[in-house]
Design a protein around this motif. Structure first.
Motif, PDB file in Angstrom:
ATOM      1  N   ASP A 296      45.674  37.529  39.375  1.00 24.29           N
ATOM      2  CA  ASP A 296      44.857  36.454  38.809  1.00 24.29           C
ATOM      3  C   ASP A 296      44.807  36.476  37.280  1.00 24.29           C
ATOM      4  OD1 ASP A 296      44.159  35.288  41.208  1.00 24.29           O
ATOM      5  OD2 ASP A 296      42.343  36.474  41.443  1.00 24.29           O
ATOM      6  N   VAL A 297      45.415  37.458  36.662  1.00 22.47           N
ATOM      7  CA  VAL A 297      45.401  37.540  35.198  1.00 22.47           C
ATOM      8  C   VAL A 297      46.114  36.305  34.632  1.00 22.47           C
ATOM      9  CG1 VAL A 297      46.233  38.862  33.205  1.00 22.47           C
ATOM     10  CG2 VAL A 297      45.354  40.055  35.207  1.00 22.47           C
ATOM     11  N   PRO A 298      45.509  35.634  33.678  1.00 22.42           N
ATOM     12  CA  PRO A 298      46.169  34.467  33.083  1.00 22.42           C
ATOM     13  C   PRO A 298      47.517  34.828  32.459  1.00 22.42           C
ATOM     14  CG  PRO A 298      43.863  34.561  32.431  1.00 22.42           C
ATOM     15  CD  PRO A 298      44.176  35.864  33.128  1.00 22.42           C
ATOM     16  N   VAL A 299      48.454  33.903  32.546  1.00 20.35           N
ATOM     17  CA  VAL A 299      49.792  34.128  32.005  1.00 20.35           C
ATOM     18  C   VAL A 299      49.718  34.482  30.522  1.00 20.35           C
ATOM     19  CG1 VAL A 299      52.024  33.050  31.510  1.00 20.35           C
ATOM     20  CG2 VAL A 299      50.921  32.676  33.715  1.00 20.35           C
ATOM     21  N   ALA A 300      48.827  33.871  29.779  1.00 18.19           N
ATOM     22  CA  ALA A 300      48.705  34.162  28.348  1.00 18.19           C
ATOM     23  C   ALA A 300      48.357  35.635  28.117  1.00 18.19           C
ATOM     24  CB  ALA A 300      47.657  33.263  27.708  1.00 18.19           C
ATOM     25  N   ASP A 301      47.493  36.199  28.959  1.00 20.36           N
ATOM     26  CA  ASP A 301      47.126  37.613  28.834  1.00 20.36           C
ATOM     27  C   ASP A 301      48.304  38.523  29.184  1.00 20.36           C
ATOM     28  OD1 ASP A 301      44.645  36.628  28.213  1.00 20.36           O
ATOM     29  OD2 ASP A 301      43.658  37.360  30.042  1.00 20.36           O
ATOM     30  N   ILE A 302      49.037  38.163  30.227  1.00 20.05           N
ATOM     31  CA  ILE A 302      50.228  38.941  30.594  1.00 20.05           C
ATOM     32  C   ILE A 302      51.235  38.876  29.459  1.00 20.05           C
ATOM     33  CG2 ILE A 302      52.190  39.069  32.179  1.00 20.05           C
ATOM     34  CD1 ILE A 302      50.316  37.951  34.363  1.00 20.05           C
ATOM     35  N   ALA A 303      51.466  37.684  28.940  1.00 18.76           N
ATOM     36  CA  ALA A 303      52.433  37.491  27.863  1.00 18.76           C
ATOM     37  C   ALA A 303      52.088  38.363  26.661  1.00 18.76           C
ATOM     38  CB  ALA A 303      52.490  36.015  27.465  1.00 18.76           C
ATOM     39  N   GLU A 304      50.827  38.380  26.295  1.00 21.66           N
ATOM     40  CA  GLU A 304      50.392  39.185  25.154  1.00 21.66           C
ATOM     41  C   GLU A 304      50.668  40.676  25.398  1.00 21.66           C
ATOM     42  OE1 GLU A 304      46.237  40.406  22.988  1.00 21.66           O
ATOM     43  OE2 GLU A 304      46.419  38.359  23.746  1.00 21.66           O
TER      44      GLU A 304
ATOM     45  N   ILE B 211      58.936  38.457  43.769  1.00 18.92           N
ATOM     46  CA  ILE B 211      57.530  38.158  44.088  1.00 18.92           C
ATOM     47  C   ILE B 211      57.577  37.201  45.273  1.00 18.92           C
ATOM     48  CG2 ILE B 211      55.379  37.108  43.295  1.00 18.92           C
ATOM     49  CD1 ILE B 211      56.304  37.746  40.399  1.00 18.92           C
ATOM     50  N   SER B 212      57.137  37.681  46.432  1.00 18.93           N
ATOM     51  CA  SER B 212      57.225  36.832  47.622  1.00 18.93           C
ATOM     52  C   SER B 212      55.996  35.953  47.797  1.00 18.93           C
ATOM     53  CB  SER B 212      57.451  37.673  48.868  1.00 18.93           C
ATOM     54  OG  SER B 212      56.402  38.596  49.051  1.00 18.93           O
ATOM     55  N   ARG B 213      54.841  36.421  47.339  1.00 16.37           N
ATOM     56  CA  ARG B 213      53.621  35.619  47.405  1.00 16.37           C
ATOM     57  C   ARG B 213      52.517  36.354  46.665  1.00 16.37           C
ATOM     58  NH1 ARG B 213      52.845  36.758  53.763  1.00 16.37           N
ATOM     59  NH2 ARG B 213      52.437  38.944  53.509  1.00 16.37           N
ATOM     60  N   ARG B 214      51.438  35.626  46.394  1.00 14.55           N
ATOM     61  CA  ARG B 214      50.254  36.210  45.761  1.00 14.55           C
ATOM     62  C   ARG B 214      49.101  36.034  46.736  1.00 14.55           C
ATOM     63  NH1 ARG B 214      50.849  33.937  39.616  1.00 14.55           N
ATOM     64  NH2 ARG B 214      53.076  33.604  39.776  1.00 14.55           N
ATOM     65  N   VAL B 215      48.397  37.130  46.989  1.00 13.14           N
ATOM     66  CA  VAL B 215      47.349  37.102  48.014  1.00 13.14           C
ATOM     67  C   VAL B 215      46.087  37.794  47.509  1.00 13.14           C
ATOM     68  CG1 VAL B 215      49.023  37.108  49.909  1.00 13.14           C
ATOM     69  CG2 VAL B 215      48.118  39.272  49.055  1.00 13.14           C
ATOM     70  N   ALA B 216      44.994  37.585  48.230  1.00 10.41           N
ATOM     71  CA  ALA B 216      43.761  38.326  47.984  1.00 10.41           C
ATOM     72  C   ALA B 216      43.756  39.540  48.903  1.00 10.41           C
ATOM     73  CB  ALA B 216      42.548  37.451  48.279  1.00 10.41           C
ATOM     74  N   LEU B 217      43.453  40.705  48.350  1.00  9.79           N
ATOM     75  CA  LEU B 217      43.349  41.920  49.153  1.00  9.79           C
ATOM     76  C   LEU B 217      41.897  42.099  49.566  1.00  9.79           C
ATOM     77  CD1 LEU B 217      45.650  44.289  47.057  1.00  9.79           C
ATOM     78  CD2 LEU B 217      46.230  42.948  49.092  1.00  9.79           C
ATOM     79  N   LEU B 218      41.679  42.206  50.849  1.00 10.01           N
ATOM     80  CA  LEU B 218      40.328  42.312  51.385  1.00 10.01           C
ATOM     81  C   LEU B 218      39.993  43.763  51.703  1.00 10.01           C
ATOM     82  CD1 LEU B 218      40.503  39.293  53.867  1.00 10.01           C
ATOM     83  CD2 LEU B 218      39.911  39.285  51.439  1.00 10.01           C
ATOM     84  N   GLN B 219      38.723  44.108  51.633  1.00 12.93           N
ATOM     85  CA  GLN B 219      38.245  45.447  51.968  1.00 12.93           C
ATOM     86  C   GLN B 219      37.881  45.469  53.454  1.00 12.93           C
ATOM     87  OE1 GLN B 219      38.179  48.228  50.009  1.00 12.93           O
ATOM     88  NE2 GLN B 219      39.305  46.935  48.560  1.00 12.93           N
TER      89      GLN B 219
END
Length: 157
Positions: free
Chosen positions: A22-30, A52-60
């Protein structure tokens, strides 16, 4: 399988995304020394290449009442293509099965099963064994999770 050629910036992007997608692309880029547009293009390329096959939420699991993890080892009843296809379809159909592997060694398959309690596992087990012909089934119950990560090691890149 063909390995994808990745450079140090790709590796840094992947490390960051594995920590938090979920980190914004601008933060990753920096953090990796790029501007947002080239960083976004790299992420899109990594997705297009299937890295990268997908982005998911990891649940507890424990917060959702899923307090029991069971590793189920199975010996095949037969070793032919039809049985393999039928078994793969059968075992994959259970939402309790969160990982499923064909193995070498004494047992042919390994299932990682997550359930609320022993009664839920017993219900799962009966559905599993009644749905298809199996040679042998054994289960091991995890007593404590000592390490869990979804992050893949990237030091070899």
């Amino acid at each position: 399988m063909k390995n994808i050629a990745l450079d140090g910036v790709d590796k840094a992007i992947l490390l960051l995304l594995q920590q938090n997608a979920d980190v914004p692309v601008a933060d990753i880029a920096e953090k990796v020394g790029l501007t947002a547009t080239p960083c976004w293009r790299r992420i899109q390329r990594l997705e297009a290449q299937g890295v990268i096959s997908r982005r998911v939420a990891l649940l507890q699991a424990h917060k959702l009442g899923l307090a029991m993890t069971v590793f189920v080892q199975i010996k095949a009843a037969r070793h032919d293509g039809k049985w393999l296809t039928d078994f793969a379809k059968h075992a994959s159909s259970f939402e309790e099965v969160v990982e499923f592997y064909r193995m070498s060694g004494e047992y042919d398959y390994l299932l990682k099963v997550v359930v609320t309690d022993m009664a839920a596992f017993d219900h799962f087990y009966k559905r599993l064994v009644n749905g298809i012909d199996l040679n042998d089934v054994t289960s091991s119950f995890a007593m404590e999770q000592l390490k869990y990560t979804t992050a893949l090691p990237l030091t070899h890149l």
